[in-house]
Each structure stands twice: as structure tokens, then as C-alpha cells.
Design an enzyme around this catalytic site. Structure first.
Site, short mmCIF file in Angstrom:
data_model
loop_
_atom_site.label_atom_id
_atom_site.label_comp_id
_atom_site.label_asym_id
_atom_site.label_seq_id
_atom_site.Cartn_x
_atom_site.Cartn_y
_atom_site.Cartn_z
N CYS A 208 0.76 -1.40 -0.11
CA CYS A 208 0.00 -0.03 0.07
C CYS A 208 0.83 1.37 0.02
CB CYS A 208 -0.79 -0.03 1.15
SG CYS A 208 -2.00 -1.21 1.22
N ASP B 19 -20.44 12.72 -14.71
CA ASP B 19 -21.88 12.38 -14.36
C ASP B 19 -22.17 11.58 -13.28
OD1 ASP B 19 -21.11 9.98 -15.20
OD2 ASP B 19 -22.46 9.93 -17.06
#
Ligand code: BEZ
Length: 221
Positions: free
Chosen positions: A46, A139
């Protein structure tokens, strides 16, 4: 919300993050967005991923994309881990990451968004988050999702490449072939007639001859 499908409106969640409280849709505004999750703070893979995402942040902002990370730890851990990520990138520990990290210590968002990896557990036997990538359009709809197990770090050059394809194909009726990179030929979608392709692509359409005799492998610059 398990089973988020391409084209679904992405859930407009509220969360605490390293840059303050966030409402996802407000945070995204008119931009594209990438929400990417991580198994845990202070873990090696990570750390390399967040470091790489930070180094590529100008490439993402050039494309109008806002990044937002999530890990199932608390804000205090995120702030401590941020210093490690900056050090991994050989940066001053007083600077900040160019994107927020969402705190999800109760795993509520991870569960709601279907991000948990049942095979990866912490020392208390609690499942960790998988490496999800959700790309959200202006959107607010889900345009692409990728799901990697905790043991496989993501390729952020590939994530930039798919953003280029998504943004191109959002505005033009074309599709991008395997391993496509910006500037290379694109493909005419199978649903488009020869006449329409000829009028839409005045620079020309090249059709590869195939044993089937079917004229579906059509390229245009
Ligand atoms: C990591 O980020 O290094 C990692 C996290 C959980 C399981 C395996 C690797």
C-alpha cells in the site's frame, strides 16, 4: 452497496478524510474521480501504491481526475502513515499528499461498496479491504472498476491508460484495442455501418482482411 455495476450512479457517501469531512459528489464536482482502496495503513505494498499515485498526481490532474484513497484505519493512523509515504517518495514529511485518504475504521464504507477481501484478515481475524479501483465520470456514474487482491499491487500507468481510453471513448464513437496508448489507431465499433464510418472518420478506415471474410477489424487514426 454490493454489486455496483458499470453505469450505476456512484453512492454519494459522507466520510472523514485526511483533508476534512467529504461528501463524495461535492468533492468530485465536475471532475472525473478515482476512488482506490487499500487493505491497511503501514503496510508495504500500500505504501508503494500511495507513493506512486502521489508521484503521478500531476498526470491525473492534467486529465481532470481527482484521486481519493480509502483504508480501513482511523485518521490518526492515516496522518502517521502519510509521513511514511512522503519519506518513501523522498519528500519532506511536513508536506502533504495530493489527495485525501478516507478513514473507514468501522469498515462501513468498505462493506457498503463491496470492497472487503474475505481471504485477507488482520490479526484479529477481521477482513481487510481489497485493492479496488472505481473510476467515476463527471456524471457521477461508474465507468470502470478493477479489483485486485491485497497481495498484488496495482499498475498506476495502466490506470492512467484506462482513463485516457475512457475519456476518449466518452467523446468519440470509437473503441481502443489491446494495449492501446494515446496517439495510436483506434477501432471502429462493430455497430457502425461502413457508410457512417466513412463520413465520421474522414482520415480513413483501414479494414483488415480475415479468413471469415467478415469486415469487423476496422482501424482509424
Ligand atoms: C500490503 O499492503 O503490503 C499488504 C496488505 C495486506 C496483505 C498483504 C500485503
Amino acid at each position: 452497496m454490493p454489486g455496483l455495476l458499470l453505469g450505476d450512479v456512484f453512492p454519494d457517501f459522507e466520510a472523514e478524510s485526511t483533508t476534512g469531512d467529504i461528501k463524495l459528489h461535492e468533492f468530485l464536482g465536475d471532475s472525473w474521480g478515482i476512488l482506490f482502496s487499500h487493505p491497511r495503513d503501514f503496510t508495504p505494498v500500500c505504501t508503494t501504491e500511495l507513493g506512486r499515485a502521489a508521484r503521478l498526481s500531476s498526470e491525473f490532474s492534467k486529465r481532470g481526475v481527482k484521486l481519493i484513497a480509502l483504508s480501513v484505519d482511523c485518521l490518526e493512523d492515516h496522518h502517521g502513515w502519510t509521513k511514511d509515504i512522503l519519506a518513501y517518495n523522498c519528500e519532506d514529511s511536513t508536506s502533504s499528499l495530493p489527495f485525501p485518504i478516507i478513514a473507514d475504521c468501522k469498515r462501513e464504507l468498505a462493506v457498503a461498496l463491496g470492497m472487503l477481501d474475505p481471504d485477507e484478515k488482520d490479526k484479529d481475524g477481521m477482513p481487510l479491504t481489497a485493492r479496488c479501483v472505481f473510476i467515476i465520470g463527471p456524471d457521477k456514474r461508474l465507468k470502470l472498476s478493477l479489483l485486485y487482491p491485497a497481495t498484488t499491487g496495482r499498475n498506476f500507468d495502466e490506470i492512467l491508460r484506462v482513463v485516457d481510453s475512457l475519456q476518449l471513448t466518452a467523446g468519440k464513437r470509437v473503441a481502443t484495442p489491446a494495449d492501446w496508448k494515446p496517439g495510436e489507431c483506434v477501432m471502429v465499433p462493430p455497430s457502425m455501418s461502413e457508410e457512417e464510418a466513412a463520413s465520421l472518420f474522414p482520415t480513413g478506415v483501414y479494414t483488415k482482411e480475415l479468413p471469415s471474410g467478415k469486415k469487423y477489424l476496422r482501424y482509424t487514426p
